[in-house]
Design an enzyme around this catalytic site. Sequence first.
Site, mmCIF file in Angstrom:
data_model
loop_
_atom_site.group_PDB
_atom_site.id
_atom_site.type_symbol
_atom_site.label_atom_id
_atom_site.label_comp_id
_atom_site.label_asym_id
_atom_site.label_seq_id
_atom_site.Cartn_x
_atom_site.Cartn_y
_atom_site.Cartn_z
ATOM 1 N N ASP A 147 0.786 -1.227 0.000
ATOM 2 C CA ASP A 147 0.000 0.000 0.000
ATOM 3 C C ASP A 147 0.826 1.290 0.000
ATOM 4 O OD1 ASP A 147 -1.717 -2.055 0.533
ATOM 5 O OD2 ASP A 147 -2.485 -1.230 2.408
ATOM 6 N N GLN A 163 4.143 0.734 2.353
ATOM 7 C CA GLN A 163 4.360 -0.463 3.139
ATOM 8 C C GLN A 163 5.553 -1.212 2.564
ATOM 9 O OE1 GLN A 163 1.623 -1.780 5.915
ATOM 10 N NE2 GLN A 163 2.505 0.271 5.908
ATOM 11 N N SER A 204 -0.622 0.638 7.266
ATOM 12 C CA SER A 204 -0.961 1.808 6.445
ATOM 13 C C SER A 204 -1.562 2.946 7.270
ATOM 14 C CB SER A 204 -1.952 1.402 5.346
ATOM 15 O OG SER A 204 -1.357 0.494 4.465
ATOM 16 N N GLU A 321 -10.669 -1.860 3.598
ATOM 17 C CA GLU A 321 -9.352 -1.335 3.951
ATOM 18 C C GLU A 321 -9.124 0.023 3.288
ATOM 19 O OE1 GLU A 321 -6.510 -5.115 4.712
ATOM 20 O OE2 GLU A 321 -6.862 -4.684 2.592
#
Length: 571
Positions: A147, A163, A204, A321
């Site tokens: 991410d 990430q 994240s 998410e």
Amino acid sequence: MRKLIVLFTTLALSLTGATAQDKPQVLGKSHAMQRVEVKSHYLLLPVQEREEIATVKVLADNQQVKKLNIRLAVDKVDYFVPLDIQRFGASDLQLDIFFHGDRRFTGAMKDFLCWKEMKQSDTFDTANREKFRPAYHHTPVYGWMNDPNGMFYKDGVYHLYYQWNPYGSMWENMTWGHSTSKDLIHWEAQPTAIEPDALGDIFSGSCVVDKKNDRVVAFYTSAGERAQIQSMAISTDNGQTFKKYKGNPVLVSKEPDFRDPKCFWNPEIQKWNMILAVGQEMRIYSSKDLTDWTYESSFGISADKVTGDVTELGCHDGVWECPDLMKLQVRGTDKQKWMLICNINPGGPFGGSATQYFIGDFDGHKFTCDHKDTRWMDYGKDHYATVTFDNAPDGRKIALAWMSNWQYANQTPTKQFRSANSVPRDLDLFEYNGEIYCGVTPSRELNAIRGKAVSKLPQTCEIVVDVKGSTEIVLSNALGEQVVMTYDAAEKTFAMDRTRSYASFSEAFPCVTVAPTYGDIKQLRIFIDKCSIEAFDAEGKMAMTNLVFPNEPYNTLKVKGGKATIYEIKN
């Protein structure tokens, strides 16, 4: 196209004179200790991707100073990763290593290849040897990336955090890597931004430019073994370094999936808002000072107070998410609407992960959606974790997506690095048949790298196709590998078929992806890089992002029903 600049030494790797370690102390069938006398900057750890994880604790003066998970080589070295051993300020270290693999399949631990190949060096090789590393998409210099997060713009510089696993090219050891750019195309690698701590790995989150206090504030999920909590870190040097807030965590929950905070200043209520992904819903908070947060409402699942009937908005086939929430202008009108971005895994229209969105209204406390259908921002299979830059110039909402899919992200055919981000896209809204949809347009910065028109298809290029009704576009090579793109003017759909693209690494990879075009397409813009194809309606009404891994670059272009112009990509 990418500037692979690392702010530690990046010379060609030479192990001539590199120092080996003492023999390991074997403490059991899965446990060993390795003494390291610090003589160089880095300890080069050999990785073998097919092996199971080993947990490594780095001890200095009998105190643990670092913990990491790594697939240490047993009988073959795929690549090396560097562990900075000078940073610990000790002349002597101990590595306390526990191997999680089954010894019946790996053999005796004393014979593992890692003991022989583990060496010290003052340099680490970051030269690119990967045939699939993109030329004009952001990638990590080495290691795994997923991410994009924490993105912001300040003083002429775009900051991209992501990430990152510094100790291998598969998901693990989540850390915030950091890159910067002045044009959204050429990226410069920066030192690690935020590292794991006692609260957990660094998942994240987002950054905001706090103009009132002249600082950048990062929010991220601390992912511990048993809980996910929200933490904060503060930068006073424009995001180069962060100091973690002493009062962490700033938000907690009993929910197991509680992550990915997206924070933004809301001038309509003169407060900060934060939106969080919690299971299969989004939760909204507000704050005056970025530290004390008040729960406002939830979105995604609602129950009728009288009947108890449950209503689910959007797709709920997986975990929600990486949210984002923003106010956008509707093209050609004086209307503005709010859009909530919701990434989901699994549940994408063609399997695995994808980005959905909702159009509606937001008063700083509650988001309400105008529609009941599920809407996807990009109809490819490799577009996920989409979020936008905070404080972007001219009020723009510039988005990046992780260009992969969780169904096969760990298996894509690269080694030194794994995963790239999409080209930057500007988001807005448009109307079609009385409904409002998300518009996705290649960011104008991409125009600067469009080179001269050429007759032959290069490995990296932009293809502009003037459409004259239904159109077929075929990219192919001498091996018979191909990608077929089809615009059906009658059905108002665009499709991409990569079933004959190289895909032996995963059964989930071959697919045909199909998108609605919301009206007629007049022109297509197709961005081709070494492992990706991103197709856009030039008016921003359709986007499709797919990875491809041809054994040889596509070198032939055939178009039926339209006229194509091929532009090379400038360095």
